[in-house]
Write a protein that holds these residues in place. Sequence first.
Motif, mmCIF file in Angstrom:
data_model
loop_
_atom_site.group_PDB
_atom_site.id
_atom_site.type_symbol
_atom_site.label_atom_id
_atom_site.label_comp_id
_atom_site.label_asym_id
_atom_site.label_seq_id
_atom_site.Cartn_x
_atom_site.Cartn_y
_atom_site.Cartn_z
ATOM 1 N N LEU A 68 0.828 -1.207 0.000
ATOM 2 C CA LEU A 68 0.000 0.000 0.000
ATOM 3 C C LEU A 68 0.867 1.264 0.000
ATOM 4 O O LEU A 68 0.525 2.256 -0.664
ATOM 5 C CB LEU A 68 -0.933 0.004 1.215
ATOM 6 N N ARG A 69 1.966 1.226 0.710
ATOM 7 C CA ARG A 69 2.868 2.375 0.705
ATOM 8 C C ARG A 69 3.512 2.569 -0.667
ATOM 9 O O ARG A 69 3.733 3.700 -1.101
ATOM 10 C CB ARG A 69 3.923 2.192 1.790
ATOM 11 N N GLN A 91 1.047 4.336 -2.771
ATOM 12 C CA GLN A 91 0.950 5.767 -2.467
ATOM 13 C C GLN A 91 1.872 6.597 -3.350
ATOM 14 O O GLN A 91 1.540 7.729 -3.719
ATOM 15 C CB GLN A 91 1.302 6.027 -0.999
ATOM 16 N N ALA A 92 3.017 6.038 -3.698
ATOM 17 C CA ALA A 92 4.007 6.775 -4.487
ATOM 18 C C ALA A 92 3.766 6.660 -5.988
ATOM 19 O O ALA A 92 4.410 7.359 -6.773
ATOM 20 C CB ALA A 92 5.408 6.272 -4.146
ATOM 21 N N ASP A 100 -1.803 7.751 -10.701
ATOM 22 C CA ASP A 100 -3.209 7.369 -10.691
ATOM 23 C C ASP A 100 -3.431 6.168 -11.615
ATOM 24 O O ASP A 100 -2.773 6.042 -12.654
ATOM 25 C CB ASP A 100 -4.095 8.531 -11.173
ATOM 26 N N LYS A 118 -6.168 -0.120 -6.567
ATOM 27 C CA LYS A 118 -5.975 1.299 -6.263
ATOM 28 C C LYS A 118 -7.015 2.129 -6.992
ATOM 29 O O LYS A 118 -7.284 1.925 -8.175
ATOM 30 C CB LYS A 118 -4.566 1.746 -6.678
ATOM 31 N N LYS A 130 -7.133 9.277 -6.855
ATOM 32 C CA LYS A 130 -6.774 10.090 -5.698
ATOM 33 C C LYS A 130 -7.797 11.213 -5.513
ATOM 34 O O LYS A 130 -7.658 12.301 -6.079
ATOM 35 C CB LYS A 130 -5.373 10.674 -5.873
ATOM 36 N N ASN A 167 -11.093 12.486 -2.478
ATOM 37 C CA ASN A 167 -11.575 12.253 -1.122
ATOM 38 C C ASN A 167 -13.022 12.716 -1.004
ATOM 39 O O ASN A 167 -13.295 13.851 -0.627
ATOM 40 C CB ASN A 167 -10.694 12.990 -0.113
ATOM 41 N N PRO A 189 -9.037 6.066 0.996
ATOM 42 C CA PRO A 189 -7.686 6.610 0.849
ATOM 43 C C PRO A 189 -6.657 5.598 1.349
ATOM 44 O O PRO A 189 -6.893 4.891 2.328
ATOM 45 C CB PRO A 189 -7.713 7.865 1.739
ATOM 46 N N LEU A 190 -5.522 5.542 0.676
ATOM 47 C CA LEU A 190 -4.502 4.554 1.032
ATOM 48 C C LEU A 190 -4.019 4.721 2.467
ATOM 49 O O LEU A 190 -3.729 3.734 3.157
ATOM 50 C CB LEU A 190 -3.323 4.654 0.058
ATOM 51 N N GLU A 191 -3.953 5.971 2.944
ATOM 52 C CA GLU A 191 -3.499 6.172 4.324
ATOM 53 C C GLU A 191 -4.471 5.562 5.328
ATOM 54 O O GLU A 191 -4.056 5.056 6.381
ATOM 55 C CB GLU A 191 -3.295 7.659 4.620
#
Length: 291
Positions: A243-244, A247-248, A251, A264, A267, A269, A277-279
């Motif tokens: 998942l991290r 994040q990088a 899209d 995924k 991006k 919200n 959201p990935l976080e």
Amino acid sequence: MKRIGLFLLTNLAVILVLSVVLSIVFSATGTNSRSIGGLLILATVFGFGGSFISLAMSKWLAKRSTGAVVITHPQNATEQWLVDTVAQQAKQANIKTPEVAIYQANDINAFATGMKKNDALVAVSSGLLNHMTRDEAEAVLAHEISHVANGDMVTLTLIQGVVNTFVIFLARVIGGFIDNAMRNGNGNNSGRSFSYYIIVFVLEMLFGVLASLIVMYYSRQREFSADYGSASLVGKAKMIAALRRLQAGADPQLEGSLMAFGIKGKKKNNLFMSHPPLEERIKALENSQIL
């Protein structure tokens, strides 16, 4: 253009098939689309029928729209690893091994689709293979296997069918009331006025937006569930690392219904997201009791 063409042809085929089915049902039951019973039949046939036909065609459409190539005979060590890993995870999840495919895309992504748990497709992007470690890719595959094992594709289709049915039915019932009131005021009681179809169209758009909130809410919940499933299969450290890495990344390039099945989402919200959201997904895993 290829994806647009497939979308248009598929929807045309669905409409034609469902129109024939609806005609047969009306003839067998002696109802028509003006009665409440007839409206409910129409809404159910098109609400559920369209969803399940799309699901039945999902593997075929996914392969055609993404250009995914199924690995029948592994040509290199990476392809052999993919096939072996999916087979091992499928065995752990007590499902038949899905077809494994690779599609060409620069973004890091993967998706699973199919009408049945034991006849599914798991596909990964070339970008995933180029930019993820084996541990991270293993976690992504386990995430997709969890979707299949959980029956997420069928459940999402059922939910979509239910909300579609209510949208179609309510729009026509309310539209009928409004149209009748307008025609009575004008002293005209014959047939449907042109305004009826305009009202129904507007109501379907409005109810459709509200219904999508329900579908997207479920879609986000199933992503958390698939993350937990992956963590149970390969360990949460690997899933968090994957998942991290996402994040990088850029899209996703998947479109339409495949977007909801990718690991995924876009991006953004808001309540219309297909993915949390990935976080939030990372935090949920970190706070879980899974090792």
